[in-house]
Scaffold this active site. Structure first.
Site, PDB file in Angstrom:
ATOM      1  N   ASP A   1     -12.667  25.817  39.018  1.00 13.95           N
ATOM      2  CA  ASP A   1     -13.925  25.076  39.022  1.00 13.95           C
ATOM      3  C   ASP A   1     -14.811  25.536  40.181  1.00 13.95           C
ATOM      4  O   ASP A   1     -14.336  26.180  41.131  1.00 13.95           O
ATOM      5  CB  ASP A   1     -13.588  23.578  39.177  1.00 13.95           C
ATOM      6  CG  ASP A   1     -14.631  22.665  38.545  1.00 13.95           C
ATOM      7  OD1 ASP A   1     -15.760  23.130  38.314  1.00 13.95           O
ATOM      8  OD2 ASP A   1     -14.302  21.494  38.312  1.00 13.95           O
TER       9      ASP A   1
ATOM     10  N   ASP B   1     -18.946  18.858  30.881  1.00 15.29           N
ATOM     11  CA  ASP B   1     -18.262  17.592  31.182  1.00 15.29           C
ATOM     12  C   ASP B   1     -18.646  16.514  30.180  1.00 15.29           C
ATOM     13  O   ASP B   1     -18.022  15.458  30.134  1.00 15.29           O
ATOM     14  CB  ASP B   1     -18.617  17.115  32.598  1.00 15.29           C
ATOM     15  CG  ASP B   1     -17.749  17.791  33.650  1.00 15.29           C
ATOM     16  OD1 ASP B   1     -16.758  18.445  33.278  1.00 15.29           O
ATOM     17  OD2 ASP B   1     -18.057  17.657  34.853  1.00 15.29           O
TER      18      ASP B   1
END
Ligand code: GLA
Length: 698
Positions: A452, A520
C-alpha cells in the site's frame, strides 16, 4: 512481413504490427516527422504518404508536420516533448541524424545535437502478437565535464491523422471513486492530463483513447495510449488552430528539473500506443492481451480467491480474531488469507506505528508465525499488508531517522493520514526497506504482500542532494527495484498494488505485481462504474474485487449477497466482510458462489472481455474463452418496474448452439446475437445474473 523496414532513399521507417502500421521519416533538417499511425500500409503506400509534406497552418508557422519528439527551438510553438538547457545557457536542440539500428522488433533512431554533446535515441518496439507499439526515449549527456539541465523529457509524442474533430476518453477519480470514464471533445488548446502526486492514478490515470467522435463500444477507429510509470506524469494533448492533433507524455510534471551529469543517460518509461478499428471494446481487448503477454510477470496463473480483513476489523487485528476469520474463510473456499493493517509496531490506529515492522506483541504475543502456519494448515496461502514507503511521525523509525522522509528546509512537513513519505530514492532508506521486507517474507512464510501507499508526496525535497528533483524518478524506480528483488529472491511471492485503493494502477507497477486493489469503495453499484473504467486498460484478472458487508461502509447502501458477488466475480474475486457476523445461510450461499466463481474463473481471468449494454440500467460483461461465453449482468435499479429486454450478446458463432450450464436451455448463436439472452433476473433493485453458456457441437 518484417516488423521494421527502412527505406534509405526517403529516409523512412515503417513498423508493422499484425494489423497496423506506423511510419516516420527524417526531413531535410534531420527532424523525425510523423507519417502514419493506423491501418496497415505497404512500403509503397507508406512511401507515397511520406512524400506529402503537411501544409503549414499559415506562412507564419513552420511547415513539416508533427514530430516524433518535438524539441524547443526554431519555429516550433506547440508543447515540446524535450526541453534541455546546456551549461552555457543555450536552450533547445538542433538535430543531426546519427544512424539507426534494429533487432528483435526494437528500432533505435539516434540523433545528436549539431553543436552540443547530446545524444537522443527514439526507441520503438513492436511484437508479433500485439498491435501495441512501445515507445521510449533515452537522453545521453556526452559531455565529459558539464551537466545538462533537463526540464522535460517525454517518452513519446503521438499524432492523429487530420480530421474535422476528435474526442478524448480519459479516466478521472480519487479515493473511493477511481477510474471514472469521461469523454470530451478535444478543444483547440493544450489540455494537460497529469498527476503531481508522486503516484499514478488518484486524480487521473495516464491512459487516453482518441476517436473522431463516432466510435462506439464495438465499432470505429480508436487510438489509445498508456504510460508505464507509477510516479508523477504529464500528458499534454494539443489540437492546434490548423487542426493538427498530437499528444506528448512522460514521467515528471511541470516545474521539475533534472541535471544530467557528464556521461549520464536518462531513460524514460515506455509510453505504449495501440490503434484499433473495433471501437472502445477492441481497444480494451488489445490492451488486455498486451498486459497478459508483455507486462504481467505471471499471466497464466489463476488469481486466488482471497479474504482480506480490513473492512471486517479495521485496525483491530489480533491472533485470535484473525484465526477465527481464517477458519470461516477456509470454509467458504478462500485460497489466500490476507491480514491487513494493524499487525505491527504501535499501529492500533492510523496515528502511530507505521515504519515499525515487527509484529505487535500485545496482539501477536507469539509473533505471526503461528497464524501463518494455521492459515497454511487450513489450505490457504498467507498474505500480509505492508506500506513500505510511509512512516508515522509517531514511530521509532521516524524518531531514529527524521531525515529519511521527503522534506524541505524551513517548510512544514504536511501530514496526510498522519503520515509522511519516506524518500526511497535514498540508498540507505531503500536498503532498509528491502531488508525488512525480505526478512519478513522469509521468516513468516509469506505468499502475498498487499503493498500500500496511502498518501501523495508533499514538500518533496532532499536537503543536501545536488539534484533533489531526481527523487520524483528515483523513488519510483526504487519501489520497482525492491519489488523486483523480492520477487527474484522469493519466486512464489505475489504482490498486490494498492495506494489508498486504486491510486497506483499502471503498466509500470503491473510489470512487478499480480493484481491491483481497485478501490476502497466496495459498494457494488459504485463498483460497476469503477470496474467499467478500469477495464478500459486492465484485464479482469488484475482487478481485485471484494464482497463486503451490507449496508456498505462507504455508501450505506444495502444490497443482496448475490448481487455483491456477481459484481465482484467480474474480476479477481475476494471477500472482505466480517464473516463472524454472517449467518449460516449467508455462509452457505457464499460458499456456493465461491464455487461458481471457480467454475467460471478461467473465462473471467483468461477470457476475452466484451462490455455489454442492455435496457435501462442493465450492464454486463461477457467473457469468451474456448467453448464458453460467461455473462455477468447487473441491474441496480428497474425504473417503472419494466423488465429489461433480452441482453444482446456478441462474439458468438451464429451457426452454433449454446447450452446454459445451469438450466440446460439451448440457445442458438444467431438468436443470442440478434435478439439476445433472456436473463434470469430476480425482481426488484440490485438484481443480477450469471449465465455460463457452453458451445455445443451439432
Ligand atoms: C488503504 C487501503 C485499504 C486498507 C487501508 C489500511 O486505505 O486501500 O484497503 O489496506 O489502507 O490502512
Amino acid at each position: 512481413m518484417p516488423h521494421l523496414l527502412f527505406e534509405p532513399a526517403q529516409r523512412l521507417w515503417l513498423l508493422s504490427t499484425p494489423s497496423t502500421s506506423y511510419a516516420v521519416r527524417l526531413d531535410a533538417d534531420d527532424n523525425v516527422r510523423h507519417v502514419h499511425w493506423g491501418g496497415a500500409l505497404t512500403p509503397a503506400q507508406a512511401g507515397e504518404l511520406a512524400e506529402r509534406t503537411p501544409a503549414a497552418g499559415s506562412s507564419f508557422d513552420a511547415a513539416g508536420g508533427a514530430e516524433e519528439l518535438a524539441v524547443e527551438g526554431g519555429a516550433r510553438f506547440g508543447p515540446p516533448s524535450l526541453q534541455v538547457r546546456f551549461a552555457d545557457g543555450t536552450r533547445g536542440v538542433e538535430w543531426r541524424y546519427a544512424g539507426h539500428d534494429a533487432d528483435d522488433g526494437h528500432l533505435r533512431i539516434h540523433l545528436d545535437d549539431r553543436h552540443y554533446p547530446l545524444r537522443v535515441t527514439l526507441h520503438y518496439r513492436v511484437h508479433d502478437d500485439s498491435d501495441v507499439i512501445e515507445r521510449w526515449t533515452t537522453v545521453e549527456n556526452r559531455d565529459e565535464q558539464l551537466p545538462i539541465t533537463v526540464q522535460r523529457c517525454d517518452s513519446a509524442a503521438w499524432t492523429l491523422p487530420h480530421r474535422t474533430g476528435y474526442r478524448v476518453s480519459h479516466l478521472v477519480g480519487g479515493w473511493n471513486s477511481e477510474f471514472q470514464l469521461r469523454r470530451a471533445e478535444v478543444v483547440t488548446a493544450e489540455t494537460v492530463f497529469t498527476s503531481r502526486r508522486g503516484m499514478t492514478s488518484h486524480h487521473a490515470n495516464p491512459w487516453l483513447a482518441l476517436d473522431d467522435g463516432t466510435a462506439g463500444e464495438e465499432h470505429g477507429e480508436v487510438w489509445s495510449t498508456a504510460l508505464a510509470w507509477s510516479g508523477s506524469w504529464r500528458i499534454t494533448l494539443h489540437r492546434d488552430p490548423a487542426g493538427r492533433t498530437t499528444w506528448t507524455g512522460g514521467h515528471g510534471h511541470e516545474g521539475l528539473t533534472w541535471s544530467l551529469a557528464p556521461g549520464e543517460t536518462l531513460t524514460t518509461p515506455v509510453f505504449a500506443g495501440v490503434f484499433t478499428t473495433g471501437g472502445f471494446g477492441a481497444a480494451g481487448r488489445a490492451w488486455h492481451a498486451y498486459v497478459r503477454r508483455h507486462v504481467l510477470p505471471e499471466p497464466g496463473e489463476p488469481r486466488p480467491v482471497l479474504y482480506n480483513s480490513w473492512e471486517a476489523t479495521g485496525f483491530d487485528v489480533d491472533e485470535a480474531g484473525q484465526t477465527a476469520l481464517a477458519a470461516r474463510a477456509a470454509r467458504l473456499g478462500v485460497e489466500l488469507f490476507v491480514v491487513d493493517d494493524g499487525w505491527f509496531g504501535g499501529r492500533v490506529s492510523d496515528h502511530a506505528g507505521l515504519g515499525d515492522w515487527t509484529p505487535n506483541p500485545d496482539r501477536f504475543p507469539r509473533g505471526l508465525r503461528p497464524l501463518s502456519a494455521e492459515v497454511h494448515r487450513l489450505g490457504m496461502r498467507f498474505g500480509l499488508w505492508v506500506e513500505p514507503e510511509m512512516v508515522n511521525p509517531d514511530s521509532d523509525l521516524y524518531r531514529a531517522h527524521p531525515d529519511w522522509v521527503l522534506h524541505m528546509a524551513h517548510r512544514d512537513r504536511t501530514e496526510m493520514r498522519h503520515q509522511l513519505v519516506l524518500n526511497l530514492a535514498r540508498p540507505d532508506t531503500a536498503a532498509w526497506a528491502h531488508d525488512w521486507l525480505d526478512r519478513l517474507v522469509d521468516e513468516h512464510d509469506i505468499d502475498f504482500l498487499k503493498w500500500d501507499a496511502n498518501r501523495p508526496f508533499t514538500e518533496a525535497g532532499w536537503p543536501g542532494h545536488a539534484d533533489p528533483d531526481r527523487l520524483w524518478i528515483e523513488h519510483t524506480r526504487s519501489v520497482y527495484q525492491i519489488m523486483d528483488r523480492l520477487r527474484a529472491n522469493h519466486p512464489g511471492l505475489r504482490i498486490e498494488a494498492c495506494a489508498g485503493g486504486g491510486g497506483r494502477a499502471d503498466l509500470g507497477i503491473l510489470a512487478r505485481t499480480d493484481q491491483v486493489w481497485t478501490s476502497d469503495n466496495t459498494d457494488p453499484v459504485d463498483r460497476i462504474a469503477i470496474q467499467h473504467g478500469f477495464s478500459q486498460l486492465f484485464p479482469a484478472q488484475v482487478m481485485g474485487a471484494w464482497v463486503t458487508d451490507s449496508p456498505n461502509v462507504a455508501t450505506a447502501r444495502e444490497t443482496p449477497l448475490r448481487f455483491r458477488f456477481h459484481v465482484a466475480m467480474a474480476g479477481a474475486l475476494g471477500i472482505g466482510g466480517d464473516l463472524t457476523t454472517w449467518s449460516e445461510d449467508e455462509l452457505k450461499e457464499a460458499a456456493e458462489l465461491v464455487a461458481t466463481y471457480k467454475r467460471i474463473r478461467p473465462a473471467v481471468q483468461y477470457g476475452t472481455a466484451y462490455r455489454l449494454t442492455g435496457d435501462g440500467a442493465l450492464t454486463a460483461v461477457g467473457y469468451a474463452h474456448e467453448d464458453q461465453f460467461v455473462v455477468l449482468a447487473w441491474c441496480p435499479s428497474r425504473p417503472y418496474g419494466h423488465e429489461p429486454a433480452p441482453l444482446r450478446l456478441t462474439a458468438l458463432d451464429p451457426d452454433s448452439s449454446y447450452r446454459d450450464q445451469d438450466t440446460g436451455t439451448v440457445h442458438s448463436g444467431a438468436v443470442l446475437l440478434r435478439s439476445g439472452l433472456p436473463l434470469p433476473l430476480p425482481e426488484g433493485d440490485h438484481a443480477s445474473a450469471l449465465v455460463q453458456l457452453i458451445r455445443i457441437e451439432d
